[in-house]
Motif scaffolding. Structure first.
Motif, short mmCIF file in Angstrom:
data_model
loop_
_atom_site.label_atom_id
_atom_site.label_comp_id
_atom_site.label_asym_id
_atom_site.label_seq_id
_atom_site.Cartn_x
_atom_site.Cartn_y
_atom_site.Cartn_z
N PHE A 130 0.89 -1.05 -0.13
CA PHE A 130 -0.01 -0.05 -0.06
C PHE A 130 0.91 1.29 -0.18
CE2 PHE A 130 -3.30 -2.79 2.08
CZ PHE A 130 -3.82 -3.18 1.04
N GLU A 131 0.56 2.09 -0.97
CA GLU A 131 1.41 3.31 -0.93
C GLU A 131 1.62 4.19 0.16
OE1 GLU A 131 1.96 6.81 -4.41
OE2 GLU A 131 -0.23 6.10 -3.92
N LYS A 152 -1.89 0.28 -8.74
CA LYS A 152 -2.95 -0.11 -9.03
C LYS A 152 -3.88 -0.33 -7.63
CE LYS A 152 -1.90 -5.02 -7.41
NZ LYS A 152 -1.83 -6.50 -7.72
N TYR A 153 -5.03 -0.20 -7.51
CA TYR A 153 -6.06 -0.09 -6.86
C TYR A 153 -6.51 -1.38 -6.08
CZ TYR A 153 -10.47 0.98 -4.66
OH TYR A 153 -11.53 1.10 -3.61
N ASP A 154 -6.47 -1.59 -4.87
CA ASP A 154 -6.99 -2.59 -4.01
C ASP A 154 -8.42 -2.55 -3.58
OD1 ASP A 154 -7.09 -3.98 -1.24
OD2 ASP A 154 -6.04 -5.20 -2.37
N PRO A 155 -9.40 -3.01 -4.06
CA PRO A 155 -10.68 -2.57 -3.70
C PRO A 155 -11.25 -3.28 -2.48
CG PRO A 155 -10.63 -4.25 -5.39
CD PRO A 155 -9.39 -3.89 -5.18
N ASP A 158 -9.79 -0.70 -0.33
CA ASP A 158 -10.12 0.89 -0.67
C ASP A 158 -8.59 1.74 -0.45
OD1 ASP A 158 -11.43 2.65 -1.79
OD2 ASP A 158 -11.91 3.58 0.19
N LEU A 159 -7.63 1.00 -0.89
CA LEU A 159 -6.14 1.77 -1.00
C LEU A 159 -5.45 1.39 -2.43
CD1 LEU A 159 -5.10 0.66 2.54
CD2 LEU A 159 -5.78 2.83 1.96
N HIS A 160 -4.62 2.41 -2.37
CA HIS A 160 -3.74 2.29 -3.68
C HIS A 160 -2.59 1.65 -3.38
CE1 HIS A 160 -2.36 3.54 -7.84
NE2 HIS A 160 -1.29 4.00 -7.25
N GLU A 161 -2.02 0.80 -4.49
CA GLU A 161 -0.73 -0.03 -4.05
C GLU A 161 0.20 0.54 -5.28
OE1 GLU A 161 -1.51 -4.50 -3.10
OE2 GLU A 161 -3.05 -3.88 -4.57
#
Length: 167
Positions: A130-131, A152-155, A158-161
């Protein structure tokens, strides 16, 4: 006494599942809203099933065992790492560190580094983090990983990786 690190067995599934969920709660407490985090980390049966599902060719899971033999099942496994062939279509190197976690009580004890050494060694590898997880990113950077520009987005959380690579 040092925690033992070994490959997971079917007998470890419940303890490993507890470690997985509790590690998420501890690692993501400052990143994920409390209600979402609780919802994502409350289904021990589902997580246990995931720990008993065969992994597939080339994938391995390592666990770190609590040195206290009297620890309850929720505390028996205190860390884990998962590895395998890269799952990305554009894998920057062939080997992926799919997961690595330790319980909060074992942060900054060297256990994470030991898990990384056992599971990955010095070979080139990549991972997703996670960023906003600055603690984890600092750990990976100390071990030679750096961002390669992929994200990419982790649904689920709900976080950006971002992808980190060690060549």
């Amino acid at each position: 006494m040092q925690p033992e690190i070994r490959l997971v067995t079917a007998d470890d599934a419940v303890a490993a599942a507890w470690c997985h969920l509790l590690c998420w709660r501890e690692a993501y407490a400052d990143l994920v809203p409390a209600d979402l985090l609780l919802a994502r980390t409350s289904d021990i049966d589902r997580r246990t099933e995931r720990w008993t599902t065969p992994l597939g060719a080339g994938r391995e899971r390592w666990i770190a065992l609590n040195p206290d033999p009297a620890a309850p099942v929720e505390e028996r496994v205190i860390g884990f790492a998962g590895t395998g062939p890269g799952r990305d279509e554009d894998s920057p190197v062939p080997f992926e560190l799919e997961a690595i976690y330790t319980r909060q009580a074992f942060w900054r004890t060297g256990l994470g580094g030991r898990l990384l050494d056992v599971a990955v060694g010095k070979q080139p590898a990549f991972l997703w983090v996670f960023e906003a997880n600055t603690r984890a990113r600092a750990f990976y950077e100390r071990h030679g990983f750096e961002p390669d520009g992929a994200g990419k987005y982790d649904p689920y959380f709900d976080l950006h990786e971002i992808r980190l690579v060690r060549r």
